[in-house]
Write a protein that holds these residues in place. Structure first.
Motif, PDB file in Angstrom:
ATOM      1  N   UNK A  12       0.868  -1.175   0.000  1.00 47.96           N
ATOM      2  CA  UNK A  12       0.000   0.000   0.000  1.00 47.96           C
ATOM      3  C   UNK A  12       0.902   1.220   0.000  1.00 47.96           C
ATOM      4  N   UNK A  13       0.775   2.094  -0.990  1.00 42.62           N
ATOM      5  CA  UNK A  13       1.707   3.223  -1.028  1.00 42.62           C
ATOM      6  C   UNK A  13       0.987   4.553  -1.227  1.00 42.62           C
ATOM      7  N   UNK A  14       0.340   5.027  -0.186  1.00 41.76           N
ATOM      8  CA  UNK A  14      -0.244   6.370  -0.266  1.00 41.76           C
ATOM      9  C   UNK A  14       0.837   7.411  -0.078  1.00 41.76           C
ATOM     10  N   UNK A  15       0.493   8.669  -0.323  1.00 46.45           N
ATOM     11  CA  UNK A  15       1.373   9.739   0.114  1.00 46.45           C
ATOM     12  C   UNK A  15       1.272   9.816   1.634  1.00 46.45           C
ATOM     13  N   UNK A  16       2.391   9.968   2.288  1.00 48.45           N
ATOM     14  CA  UNK A  16       2.377   9.992   3.750  1.00 48.45           C
ATOM     15  C   UNK A  16       3.123  11.235   4.208  1.00 48.45           C
ATOM     16  N   UNK A  17       2.481  12.027   5.066  1.00 48.57           N
ATOM     17  CA  UNK A  17       3.058  13.314   5.462  1.00 48.57           C
ATOM     18  C   UNK A  17       2.859  13.530   6.960  1.00 48.57           C
ATOM     19  N   UNK A  18       3.841  14.136   7.609  1.00 48.27           N
ATOM     20  CA  UNK A  18       3.720  14.449   9.034  1.00 48.27           C
ATOM     21  C   UNK A  18       4.305  15.823   9.320  1.00 48.27           C
ATOM     22  N   UNK A  19       3.989  16.354  10.501  1.00 55.17           N
ATOM     23  CA  UNK A  19       4.595  17.631  10.884  1.00 55.17           C
ATOM     24  C   UNK A  19       6.078  17.404  11.160  1.00 55.17           C
ATOM     25  N   UNK A  20       6.818  18.482  11.286  1.00 49.87           N
ATOM     26  CA  UNK A  20       8.269  18.342  11.329  1.00 49.87           C
ATOM     27  C   UNK A  20       8.750  17.484  12.486  1.00 49.87           C
ATOM     28  N   UNK A  21       8.190  17.720  13.660  1.00 52.46           N
ATOM     29  CA  UNK A  21       8.644  16.962  14.823  1.00 52.46           C
ATOM     30  C   UNK A  21       8.359  15.486  14.672  1.00 52.46           C
ATOM     31  N   UNK A  22       7.172  15.180  14.158  1.00 49.76           N
ATOM     32  CA  UNK A  22       6.783  13.788  14.008  1.00 49.76           C
ATOM     33  C   UNK A  22       7.592  13.114  12.914  1.00 49.76           C
ATOM     34  N   UNK A  23       7.791  13.810  11.780  1.00 50.44           N
ATOM     35  CA  UNK A  23       8.507  13.211  10.665  1.00 50.44           C
ATOM     36  C   UNK A  23      10.002  13.217  10.891  1.00 50.44           C
ATOM     37  N   UNK A  24      10.445  14.104  11.779  1.00 47.49           N
ATOM     38  CA  UNK A  24      11.880  14.266  11.906  1.00 47.49           C
ATOM     39  C   UNK A  24      12.475  14.725  10.592  1.00 47.49           C
ATOM     40  N   UNK A  25      11.745  15.608   9.909  1.00 44.75           N
ATOM     41  CA  UNK A  25      12.177  16.024   8.578  1.00 44.75           C
ATOM     42  C   UNK A  25      13.551  16.652   8.652  1.00 44.75           C
ATOM     43  N   UNK A  26      14.428  16.167   7.808  1.00 43.65           N
ATOM     44  CA  UNK A  26      15.804  16.639   7.855  1.00 43.65           C
ATOM     45  C   UNK A  26      16.694  15.697   8.636  1.00 43.65           C
ATOM     46  N   UNK A  27      16.082  14.790   9.377  1.00 46.81           N
ATOM     47  CA  UNK A  27      16.878  13.867  10.170  1.00 46.81           C
ATOM     48  C   UNK A  27      16.425  12.433   9.968  1.00 46.81           C
TER      49      UNK A  27
END
Lengths: 472, 377, 362
Positions: free
Chosen positions: A312-327
């Motif tokens: 199953x491959x939907x687009x998946x998005x989270x806020x920065x803290x949750x996604x750890x975006x950048x890390x």
């Protein structure tokens, strides 16, 4: 001085006149010559006098210049020795003799939020060391007091009280990551101590509190906007059973109708639990095309893996803290194939951005070896470094008057002249009500698991959408 | 207590009470100690400790936390220490007091920026009751819930009762957290947490008010404990604890008395929780999970189970240790753990047992013998 | 409904972890009558050791070898804990504790001297620093080692009767200390514990099952069977004898100390196995143990604290109920299931699920 010039000019004019109006009478000529000679002598005298006067005037000018210089030096000296010279003597945290202003921060350095907390602490300390190394602001160097609150309410309240009463801080900077911040409101309202940073949960109605980053709800809405741009029509949310989840559900409920999307599932996962399977299965069954998650990094990784294993491959998005975006706090724990394409909101730039400000931060961070320097999650450090930098810029605009009234006046008029830190959206606070939410907007980054330009074995995050406010 | 006719009417049923001031020893010592605690905000006698410098909000706040934990531990002591009933729902009942008062006293929702000052959003709204109307109600309600929690005690013993009550306590906190989904009328604001309106005593600051609120809670629970343990109820509870099998035939219903103990413990837990909430100014379900119960157990056992001053001593120990070792950051819980282990190895009965241990120790007995032989009493 | 099988499998996996921790708790309960609050955390230490040995970025041993060493470490760790900490509180000698603690104290001092340098170290010792000439201060510091030995030897009480509350507090303190030790040794960053089968799945009809799920479930069952067999063996019988009637058992010549030691070693290795399975299937992080200990106690209670099959079944039931109710009805109800089940079961059957359980007085 111009008077003498005038006199000389007049004398010249007179003598010319006399010469020009001279008659052919010899006596007249003689007397004219005599007069001319006398006039010449007088002119000579006058010139001499004028020159003397000019000299004197020059001297006086020089003295005046010197005096001005001395005054300016005295002004400068007055500013360096009198840090905060324009401030009232009883401004908390301000030590005019020592030339220091004390600020405080409380972070979850240990405990269950410590993966973020270490970077958060390091970023603030780095910013303070950096600004002091560059001479401080208006003659003031900054002293930082920092405390660990372990993400607990009791400790947060105690820390804030200690920093206000015992350390006498002027204000709190970048106090982040703690949902317990509202517990400090009575203390900071009582003492009038400003709090400048990413406040969670958001509360825009306290005079002392300034929210410098977009809220999780805003970031969630921006995720949904991005989904809309990719043509998603069915959207779902998975959140923890705490305020993280509440904000995600709010986001989806506000934003999905705006784009005409259908909300097909809203699932919860217990905090600290690894049993994400029921939520995952429910979302798979709902056939969502875009999934907004508000979990911790570990749970996000489990969700990604389980989605992938299910094909199953939907687009998946989270806020920065949750996604750890950048890390790597989320994506580092998942299969690369599962985490490829994962989206995260960005409250600030990525740590490998080419922007000179970010590059400068990166160099400073390399050299830094204080508390939190060993964290692998650099994005948190950049976040608090940016917030602290914005704070220092605002303090700079106060021109040494650090009275709280002046601070609030300056902060609440930022709308006309926002603080522009290159790694964050513009900070433009306004007056209450509602104006203390200073930065609207976030960006979106995507994780490319298979691109590894720096050869560190991990993928890279790439920003794909600029800082923008959510659609209305 | 009426004396019944026995075959030896001149042999009293209970040992004679000591005469003179010793009779009121408990009253005098506790009055003295609480009097000192009451004036601490004006005379910061403990300022040398740093953590308990009641001259400022930081120290007063710490002392308020001490009192709140101690008040909760007193009720816990009555249930677990004195009546020997392992009722571990204390954290959940503590949460009831905190959340109950927070919700009932929060101002009503008011969103219009023009008329309302300050604006009250739904998240921080409540029913707007006065604090001292809400407080007794919440405590009585908690006592009733505590009795309900105690019902399994009729059939369960020991560890089974412990786990069952622990589960019920967790269930209470989970229900609080579920609010938004399950029933929004409770206004607990789910997992986000709720701002607590702070009751101010006659213009005192928020922390000073919280200090006296917590001290009041401690005094009330303490007085209750003393009265109950020195009167018939206490003796009955002790009998139930020690020889439960024997109590049935003489007409004492063990279950009844256990339920009473549960109710009283729940009352004190919720009272303490309300005081704690006044100090923390913000309540969140995450604060009331098993971790809090563990802290209360630590306070109780380190202080001394079944002993009068155990709760207060344990609370002081725990809060002081936790704050003083703050600067060690990552080593904090290692040092706390080591301190606990050492404490339990050297003083398994808690700090409050030290006077007894000294009195019973060999060298003290030698001293007494020496005095006696010299003729000094 | 087609998801049901999927949810059941997920529930069985989670339930295996609960029941394994529950089994570990019961093993220790059976012999030393101690509710070990630190059980899951002790297992987590073993899991961290196993990860550290097997991870390519760290030591990089082969996976199987790392697991075996990890389990052996767990057994040793449990034995050492019993030897040093539990024995004094159960009526046995406090000598090992005194020796160990004073030596540990000495090592810590040497380490601090190395790190700070001698003058700074002397200043750092409260009460010793400042004013004392260096040689005297050094002598005083060294003297602390035997002083602490004698203090512990004299004052660590040897209880004759097993008192549950001090023992509970002991395990609580151990829980705190272990959490901090893990954070300091391995940092708070969550880690991927790669097993050779990570990420692999296979299909049974429409249902997709992860290999790690299968392994967790089957290993859980295997361990439960091994334990059941053990308790029928010579040592197991001794253990049960001590638990039933300790003084009589001792009169019959059963060495209570040795039994206890083996029980702790066994229990800790079971907990270690549980945590290794759990963390290799999900994520290895500091908080991995926190949620499990309560569910482990619930499983143990469901088994009446004495029955191994009951504990095993209880754990699985809780896991499956959580997953199925969470999936079929609402995920918000998931956290409540364990709690509701234990309360309901105990109300109906006060001794838990097992028939052989007896009501115990504390």
């Amino acid at each position: 001085m111009s008077k003498f010039k005038w006199l000389i000019a007049m004398l010249c004019a007179l003598s010319l006149f006399a010469a020009a109006c001279g008659s052919d009478d010899a006596a007249v000529v003689e007397s004219a010559e005599e007069t001319a000679e006398e006039a010449e002598d007088a002119v000579d005298e006058a010139v001499e006098e004028a020159e003397e006067a000019v000299e004197e005037a020059d001297e006086a000018n020089e003295e005046a210049d010197e005096a001005v210089e001395e005054v300016e030096e005295a002004e400068e000296v007055a500013t360096v020795d009198g840090c905060g010279a324009n401030s009232p003597d009883d401004t908390p945290g301000l030590d005019k003799e020592a030339g220091t202003l004390t600020i405080g921060t409380s972070q979850p350095f240990t405990g269950r939020a410590s993966t973020a907390g270490e970077g958060l602490v390091g970023g603030v300390i780095l910013a303070v060391e950096d600004i002091n190394a560059r001479g401080g602001i208006d003659g003031c160097t900054f002293e930082l007091v920092w405390e660990d609150d372990r993400f607990e309410i009791e400790q947060m309240v105690t820390n804030v009280r200690k920093m206000i009463e015992e350390d006498g801080v002027w204000g709190f900077v970048a106090t982040a990551g703690s949902q317990a911040i509202p517990s400090t409101y009575p203390a900071i309202e009582g003492a009038g101590t400003p709090l400048w940073g990413p406040v969670s949960p958001a509360d825009q109605d306290i005079q002392q509190v300034y929210l410098t980053n977009s809220t999780r709800t805003e970031q969630g809405r921006i995720c949904i906007d991005y989904f809309a741009e990719q043509g998603v029509t069915k959207v779902a949310a998975i959140g923890q059973d705490n305020e993280l989840g509440v904000e995600a559900f709010n986001a989806i409920e506000i934003q999905a109708p705006i784009h005409g999307m259908e909300i097909v599932a809203q699932e919860e996962v217990e905090v600290l639990s690894d049993l994400v399977a029921p939520a995952v299965l429910a979302v798979i069954e709902s056939e969502a095309e875009g999934v907004l998650t508000a979990l911790d990094g570990t749970q996000n990784a489990l969700v990604m893996d389980q989605f992938f294993e299910a094909g199953f491959s939907p687009l998946m998005c989270s806020d920065q803290g949750s996604a750890g975006a950048g890390g790597q706090t989320a994506v580092g724990l998942a299969n690369p194939e599962a985490s490829d394409g994962y989206l995260g909101a960005l409250q600030g730039s990525l740590t490998d951005s080419a922007d000179p400000f970010v590059q400068n931060w990166a160099e400073l961070w390399e050299a830094y070896d204080g508390p939190g320097s060993e964290t692998p999650s650099l994005n948190f450090s950049l976040q608090t470094f940016s917030i602290a930098t914005a704070f220092f810029e605002l303090m700079d605009r106060l021109d040494g008057n650090y009275a709280y009234d002046n601070f609030h006046a300056a902060a609440e008029t930022l709308g006309d002249n926002p603080i522009l830190v290159p790694s964050m959206p513009p900070i433009a606070c306004g007056p209450l009500p509602g104006g203390h939410s200073c930065a609207a907007g976030a960006g979106i980054a995507v994780y490319n698991a298979f691109e590894d330009p720096d050869g560190d074995g991990a993928g890279t995050w790439v920003q794909v959408r600029d800082f923008q406010a959510p659609a209305n | 207590m009426s004396t019944t006719e026995t075959s030896a009417p001149d042999r009293p049923l209970y040992p004679p009470k000591p005469g003179g001031w010793r009779r009121h020893q408990t009253f005098i010592s506790s009055f003295g100690i609480f009097a000192v605690l009451a004036v601490l905000p004006w005379f910061p006698l403990l300022a040398f400790t740093g953590t308990f410098d009641t001259g400022n909000d930081f120290g007063a706040g710490n002392m308020a936390f001490v009192f709140a934990f101690a008040a909760a531990a007193v009720g816990f002591n009555l249930l677990v220490g004195y009546s020997g009933t392992l009722g571990l729902a204390h954290a959940g009942l503590f949460a009831l007091g905190a959340y109950g008062t927070a919700i009932l006293t929060a101002p009503a929702e008011c969103l219009d920026f023009d008329t309302c000052d300050p604006v009250v959003r739904e998240a921080s709204s409540g029913y707007g009751w006065p604090f001292f109307v809400a407080l007794p109600l919440v405590c009585v309600a908690a006592a009733i819930i505590g009795i309900v929690v105690g019902f399994p005690a009729a059939r369960l013993k020991g560890f089974f009762l412990a786990i069952a009550t622990l589960a019920l306590g967790e269930l209470i906190v989970t229900i609080i957290r579920l609010d938004d989904d399950v029933w929004s009328g409770l206004k607990t604001n789910g997992g986000t947490g709720k701002q607590v309106p702070i009751f101010r005593f006659w213009g005192a600051g928020p922390v000073t008010s919280a200090y006296y609120m917590a001290l009041g809670a401690l005094i009330i629970t303490f007085i209750g404990y003393v009265i109950l343990t020195e009167r018939r109820l206490g003796r009955t509870l002790k009998a139930v604890r020690d020889t439960e099998i024997a109590t049935g035939p003489i007409g004492i219903s063990a279950t009844y008395y256990k339920l009473v103990a549960f109710g009283l413990a729940a009352f004190s837990a919720s009272l303490a929780g309300a005081a704690w909430a006044q100090n923390s100014a913000f309540v969140n379900p995450a604060s009331f999970r098993t971790r809090l119960l563990v802290f209360l157990l630590v306070v109780l056992i380190v202080g001394g189970l079944g002993r009068l001053w155990g709760p207060l001593i344990g609370a002081v120990f725990f809060v002081y240790l936790r704050q003083e070792l703050q600067s060690t950051q990552k080593l904090l819980f290692l040092l706390i753990g080591i301190a606990l282990i050492l404490t339990v190895l050297i003083l398994p009965d808690g700090f409050a047992s030290v006077p007894d241990r000294i009195r019973d120790s060999r060298w003290a007995q030698d001293l007494r013998k020496r005095f006696k032989s010299v003729g000094v009493k | 409904m087609d998801q049901l099988l999927q949810q059941i499998v997920a529930g069985l996996e989670a339930g295996s972890y609960y029941s394994l921790i529950g089994l570990a708790i019961v093993v220790i309960m059976k012999s030393t009558d101690v509710p070990n609050f630190a059980m899951a955390e002790m297992g987590l230490v073993a899991a961290y050791v196993a990860w550290w040995l097997s991870d390519d970025a760290e030591v990089g041993l082969p996976f199987a070898l790392a697991i075996i060493i990890g389990l052996v470490f767990a057994a040793a760790f449990g034995a050492v804990t019993q030897f040093l900490l539990v024995r004094p509180l159960t009526g046995l000698s406090n000598q090992p504790l005194a020796v160990f603690s004073s030596l540990a104290f000495g090592f810590v001092m040497i380490d601090q001297i190395r790190e700070r340098g001698l003058p700074a170290f002397i200043d750092w010792i409260p009460g010793l620093g400042g004013g004392y000439p260096t040689p005297i201060a050094v002598l005083l510091s060294i003297a602390l080692v035997p002083i602490s030995y004698f203090i512990l030897r004299k004052w660590v009480k040897k209880l004759d009767v097993i008192d549950h509350f001090p023992l509970l507090l002991l395990t609580i303190g151990l829980n705190f200390a272990l959490g901090s030790i893990i954070e300091n040794l391995w940092s708070s960053t969550p880690q991927r514990f790669e097993a050779p089968w990570s990420g692999e799945t296979f299909n049974v009809g429409d249902t997709r099952i992860g290999v790690d799920q299968l392994i967790s479930i089957s290993m859980g069952a295997a361990i439960a069977l091994i334990l059941a067999a053990f308790f029928r063996s010579k040592w197991g019988v001794r253990m049960r004898a001590i638990a039933e009637d300790g003084s009589t058992a001792r009169m019959l010549g059963i060495n209570a100390g040795a039994v206890s030691l083996i029980a702790w070693a066994l229990g800790t290795s079971v907990a270690g196995a549980a945590m290794i399975l759990n963390t290799s299937s999900t994520v290895l992080e500091l908080g991995s143990a926190e949620g499990l200990i309560l569910k482990g106690f619930i499983a143990a209670v469901l088994g009446g604290f004495v029955s191994l099959p009951g504990t095993f079944a209880g754990g699985l039931i809780v896991g499956v109920a959580e997953a199925v109710v969470g999936g079929q009805i609402s995920t918000s109800l998931q956290p409540t299931m364990a709690l509701l089940i234990v309360v309901a079961v105990l109300l109906i059957s006060p001794g838990g699920l097992s028939r052989e359980a007896k009501l115990r007085e504390v």
